[in-house]
Design an enzyme around this catalytic site. Structure first.
Site, PDB file in Angstrom:
ATOM      1  N   HIS A  68       0.801  -1.238   0.000  1.00 56.34           N
ATOM      2  CA  HIS A  68       0.000   0.000   0.000  1.00 56.34           C
ATOM      3  C   HIS A  68       0.824   1.272   0.000  1.00 56.34           C
ATOM      4  CE1 HIS A  68       1.017  -0.142   4.253  1.00 56.34           C
ATOM      5  NE2 HIS A  68       0.655   1.106   4.331  1.00 56.34           N
TER       6      HIS A  68
HETATM    7  C1  UD1 Z   1      -2.113   5.312   6.153  1.00 56.96           C
HETATM    8  C2  UD1 Z   1      -0.817   5.781   6.799  1.00 56.96           C
HETATM    9  C3  UD1 Z   1       0.256   4.709   6.624  1.00 56.96           C
HETATM   10  C4  UD1 Z   1      -0.226   3.361   7.115  1.00 56.96           C
HETATM   11  C5  UD1 Z   1      -1.542   3.013   6.414  1.00 56.96           C
HETATM   12  C6  UD1 Z   1      -2.096   1.705   6.882  1.00 56.96           C
HETATM   13  C7  UD1 Z   1      -0.403   8.198   6.793  1.00 56.96           C
HETATM   14  C8  UD1 Z   1       0.415   9.266   6.198  1.00 56.96           C
HETATM   15  N1  UD1 Z   1      -0.321   6.992   6.200  1.00 56.96           N
HETATM   16  O1  UD1 Z   1      -1.855   5.176   4.750  1.00 56.96           O
HETATM   17  O2  UD1 Z   1       1.400   5.088   7.371  1.00 56.96           O
HETATM   18  O3  UD1 Z   1       0.747   2.398   6.834  1.00 56.96           O
HETATM   19  O4  UD1 Z   1      -2.485   4.058   6.687  1.00 56.96           O
HETATM   20  O5  UD1 Z   1      -3.219   1.340   6.142  1.00 56.96           O
HETATM   21  O6  UD1 Z   1      -1.072   8.425   7.768  1.00 56.96           O
HETATM   22  N2  UD1 Z   1      -9.214   4.566   1.837  1.00 56.96           N
HETATM   23  C9  UD1 Z   1     -10.441   3.962   1.761  1.00 56.96           C
HETATM   24  N3  UD1 Z   1     -11.034   3.580   2.931  1.00 56.96           N
HETATM   25  C10 UD1 Z   1     -10.466   3.767   4.143  1.00 56.96           C
HETATM   26  C11 UD1 Z   1      -9.216   4.379   4.209  1.00 56.96           C
HETATM   27  C12 UD1 Z   1      -8.595   4.777   3.051  1.00 56.96           C
HETATM   28  O7  UD1 Z   1     -10.999   3.785   0.690  1.00 56.96           O
HETATM   29  O8  UD1 Z   1     -11.072   3.386   5.175  1.00 56.96           O
HETATM   30  C13 UD1 Z   1      -8.546   4.950   0.581  1.00 56.96           C
HETATM   31  C14 UD1 Z   1      -8.846   6.342   0.122  1.00 56.96           C
HETATM   32  O9  UD1 Z   1      -8.849   6.337  -1.271  1.00 56.96           O
HETATM   33  C15 UD1 Z   1      -7.643   7.126   0.598  1.00 56.96           C
HETATM   34  C16 UD1 Z   1      -6.531   6.108   0.456  1.00 56.96           C
HETATM   35  O10 UD1 Z   1      -7.132   4.849   0.762  1.00 56.96           O
HETATM   36  O11 UD1 Z   1      -7.442   8.288  -0.144  1.00 56.96           O
HETATM   37  C17 UD1 Z   1      -5.365   6.328   1.357  1.00 56.96           C
HETATM   38  O12 UD1 Z   1      -5.765   6.459   2.728  1.00 56.96           O
HETATM   39  P1  UD1 Z   1      -4.856   7.334   3.751  1.00 56.96           P
HETATM   40  O13 UD1 Z   1      -5.417   7.251   5.119  1.00 56.96           O
HETATM   41  O14 UD1 Z   1      -4.642   8.711   3.194  1.00 56.96           O
HETATM   42  O15 UD1 Z   1      -3.441   6.645   3.686  1.00 56.96           O
HETATM   43  P2  UD1 Z   1      -3.022   5.114   3.698  1.00 56.96           P
HETATM   44  O16 UD1 Z   1      -2.422   4.815   2.384  1.00 56.96           O
HETATM   45  O17 UD1 Z   1      -4.129   4.247   4.189  1.00 56.96           O
END
Ligand code: UD1
Length: 366
Positions: free
Chosen positions: A205
């Site tokens: 991821h």
């Molecule tokens: C975040 C953390 C990362 C951690 C990861 C675990 C930061 C900077 N990054 O990254 O360190 O390893 O979580 O998973 O805080 N999305 C969904 N549903 C959700 C959550 C996210 O669809 O419940 C999608 C959305 O498109 C979103 C993308 O995933 O834009 C990324 O989510 P985000 O929380 O920004 O970062 P992660 O890549 O999950």
């Protein structure tokens, strides 16, 4: 006594805070559980509360996804109000996600003591958003709970006051040990029609791996090669499935023999999956530690790690993102079974208790 606020936001926070929440609750301390809502899908969030025995959050901010600035800023604005209303005696944050730095920064400016669980980890790679979050959170925290001695050393190199650093061990391993027995009831192997010990589990991821078409394509090529030898289970993070669609990789992924791309799994099914994997391939931080605790060979698809003890003592090998290096280490595991490794000191399931005692002592003194 004013309440202690425990902050969670993203998936890797839940298994770190559940044991600490349980310990502090058992000591009858007033607690407020705040969920920022950084992760919000059922299988990225709610399922972990249910399985880890955490109550529904007292306060849910619902910030959701957004750019780093938007997400961090929204958490800060909302969290400041919560602190104003509740006057916490301490705020406890975990790990390195945006929710961690956002809440630590708000608390510190309001002169509320901050405790950081999983302090001192460093990848020395400022291109990782998490590295920025770690360094800044540690700099403004009053209690720094470290999982291993290398973290103490990093903090001392940065001039952190030695008295605020507490070597307590790895709290994620508390959750792992607490749930190992119950995870044996998982039916995931039947559901996926796979044989224990005869499949590889993959997670991916990190933006540096999945947000760049060329890099991601090279990693999929490695899966195409490995998939000819062993069934692969791939619980895909929402970011990753979105990028597979965006880059038009669906056909390639679908054509890998014995490759199952499934939705993100709950904690118990996922534990059962990794426990019986022949190898785990990942770019996750926590999974490097969980595989070391379970003695399962781990191939880390990153250029560096903030958890070097998993390499020096555990089962982890860092290979980067290039196809040939990933496949080379897979071949090594396939032929020679991979690294055996040892479980590091203080990864013993008692970390929550050690942290809890330090917090109580700190609050009594201040
Ligand atoms: C975040 C953390 C990362 C951690 C990861 C675990 C930061 C900077 N990054 O990254 O360190 O390893 O979580 O998973 O805080 N999305 C969904 N549903 C959700 C959550 C996210 O669809 O419940 C999608 C959305 O498109 C979103 C993308 O995933 O834009 C990324 O989510 P985000 O929380 O920004 O970062 P992660 O890549 O999950």
């Amino acid at each position: 006594m004013n309440p202690i606020i425990i902050v969670v936001g993203a998936r890797p926070n839940f298994m770190k805070m559940a044991p600490l929440y349980g310990y502090l609750k058992s000591k009858n301390l007033p607690l407020i559980l705040v969920h920022t809502g950084q992760h919000y899908d059922k299988n990225m969030s709610t399922v972990f509360f249910d399985e880890l025995g955490m109550p529904k959050p007292d306060i849910y901010l619902g910030v959701g996804s957004g750019s780093h600035a938007k997400q961090t800023a929204q958490i800060m604005v909302d969290f400041e109000e919560i602190c104003e209303e509740n006057k916490p005696s301490m705020v406890v944050v975990a790990g390195d996600v945006n929710s961690t730095i956002a809440c630590a920064l708000v608390s510190s400016k309001m002169n509320i003591p901050v405790a950081h669980v999983e302090a001192g980890l460093r990848s020395f790679d400022m291109g990782m958003p998490e590295e920025i979050n770690r360094i800044l959170t540690d700099r403004i925290s009053n209690l720094l709970f470290t999982p291993s001695l290398d973290a103490n050393q990093n903090l001392m190199n940065e001039g952190v006051n030695e008295n605020s650093i507490k070597l307590v061990g790895n709290i994620m391993i508390d959750s792992l040990l607490n749930n190992m027995e119950i995870s044996k009831k998982s039916r995931i192997h039947n559901e996926l029609n796979i044989v224990k010990g005869e499949y590889a589990t993959i997670t991916l991821h990190r933006p540096s791996n999945v947000d760049f078409k060329g890099v991601f394509s090279g990693i999929i090529e490695a899966f195409e090669i490995i998939g000819k030898e062993i069934p692969i289970i791939f619980p895909a993070h929402p970011r990753t499935s979105n990028m597979i669609t965006k880059f038009g990789f669906e056909d390639r992924v679908n054509q890998i023999p014995n490759f199952q791309m499934i939705k993100p799994q709950g904690y118990l099914d996922f534990l059962a999956l990794i426990k019986h994997s022949k190898a785990v391939l990942t770019d996750s931080g926590g999974l490097q530690e969980e595989t070391t605790a379970l003695g399962i060979p781990c191939i880390t698809i990153r250029e560096n790690t903030e958890r070097p003890i998993t390499v020096t003592e555990g089962t982890n090998t860092i290979v980067g993102s290039k196809t040939k290096n990933i496949v080379k280490e897979w071949d090594n595991i396939s032929k020679n079974k991979g690294k055996k490794g040892n479980v590091p000191e203080l990864w013993d399931g008692k970390t929550a208790e050690r942290i809890g005692r330090c917090i109580i002592e700190y609050l009594e003194k201040h």
